[in-house]
Design a protein around this motif. Structure first.
Motif: not given
Length: 345
Positions: A25-31, A37-42
């Motif tokens: 969730t934190l990775w997703d929120a940082s995009t 959509t951007q967090g998962r591939p990252w």
């Protein structure tokens, strides 16, 4: 009894950033878009980079590299690292860790992270007996050296560990080292490699107890023979008493036998519920076994002698239904208390 049912770990070791923490969730929120959509591939690219790295390089460097590989600006990893303190555990994690601690298990963490960020993230998950980061071991999982570092820190061998993995790479890596693995696949990651975990899915005390067995370490660390003794001594007691009960009931009467069985059952139940050793539990189980043998003989005999012929059959059936119904209620209560500390009592 199977190998898994008789096995007891000395420690339980966890992955941190996926098994215990909702870092996704934190990775997703940082995009820039703040979405998966951007967090998962990252995050997927980050896992590929870290699990393929081997020897340690600065963790922050790999986070930035993964972001660049999927076309994200440097502001994304910068924001992620700045907000690292906001990492949250999965909702079920605090309860599971507390219950495992109450059952007497030592808990450890091995994580692909820098020393500072790993310790900071660990403080968000709970308290552990040992924590080893990639920065300390000098290796990223799934390198054997990374897992060996936590084994050394906790002074255990791989075969004495239950490992709770967060990713497919951890399932493979921990299995290759010789650990038994449960996969807390909270985000639905794809399987990789040939390793098969003992369990896969959302982590609960019930799912771990399927591996540990519900009594856990409350009676000490029981061997296979000791577990078999606890299981079989009830049947043994019932067998012995069933053979002799007819003679004693003829001498002392049916009612006295029933009263004696009820008192004995109460004593045996209390001893089992209060047991903290193999000897106590065995005595309690033996007393209950004696009751089972008495009940099998005296209760039905008493009904057959007292009931009129036209009621005799259904009264014996009713007695059997009461026994089976009581067992059903017992199992239902036991299932409801599986996740409770000392719930088996």
């Amino acid at each position: 009894m199977t190998e898994t049912q008789s096995w007891r770990p000395k420690v339980i070791i966890f992955d941190l950033l996926t098994a215990l923490l909702d870092s996704w969730t934190l990775w997703d929120a940082s995009t820039p878009s703040g979405t998966a959509t951007q967090g998962r591939p990252w995050r997927a690219r980050y896992l590929e980079v870290t699990f393929g790295q081997g020897t340690y390089v600065p963790y922050e460097q790999l986070v930035h590299q993964a972001a660049n590989d999927v076309g994200l600006p440097d502001s994304a990893p910068t924001k992620l690292l700045e907000n690292w303190i906001n990492l949250q555990p999965w909702p079920e994690v605090p309860r599971v860790l507390k219950q495992l601690r109450l059952q007497g298990y030592m808990l450890g963490v091995v994580t692909n992270c820098s020393i500072y960020l790993g310790r900071l993230a660990c403080s968000r998950a709970g308290q552990f007996d040992a924590v080893v980061t990639a920065g300390e071991s000098g290796f990223y999982k799934p390198a054997r050296e990374a897992y060996q570092a936590i084994l050394t820190a906790m002074d255990v061998e791989a075969e004495d560990v239950l490992f709770v993995a967060g990713s497919a790479g951890d399932v493979e890596g921990a299995t290759n080292v010789g650990m038994k693995v449960v996969w807390h696949n909270r985000v639905g990651l794809a399987k990789k490699g040939d390793a098969v975990p003992l369990k896969e899915g959302r982590i609960t005390l019930r799912s771990i107890s399927a591996v540990l067995v519900s009594i856990g370490t409350d009676l000490g660390r029981l061997s296979s023979n000791e577990q078999e003794l606890i299981t079989s001594i009830t049947s043994g007691g019932a067998l012995v008493v069933a053979v002799t009960t007819g003679f004693t009931c003829d001498k002392f009467g049916r009612k006295l036998g029933i009263y004696f069985a009820c008192v004995l059952f109460l004593i045996g139940t209390i001893i089992q519920a209060a047991a903290f050793s193999l000897a106590q539990m065995s005595v309690g189980r033996l007393l209950v076994g004696l009751v089972v043998g008495i009940a099998a003989m005296v209760f039905r005999l008493h009904i057959a002698e007292l009931a009129p012929a036209r009621y005799r059959g259904w009264m014996i059936v009713a007695e059997n239904l009461c026994v089976a119904g009581g067992q059903f209620i017992e199992y239902a209560i036991g299932a409801g208390l599986t996740d409770a500390p000392n719930g088996w009592r």
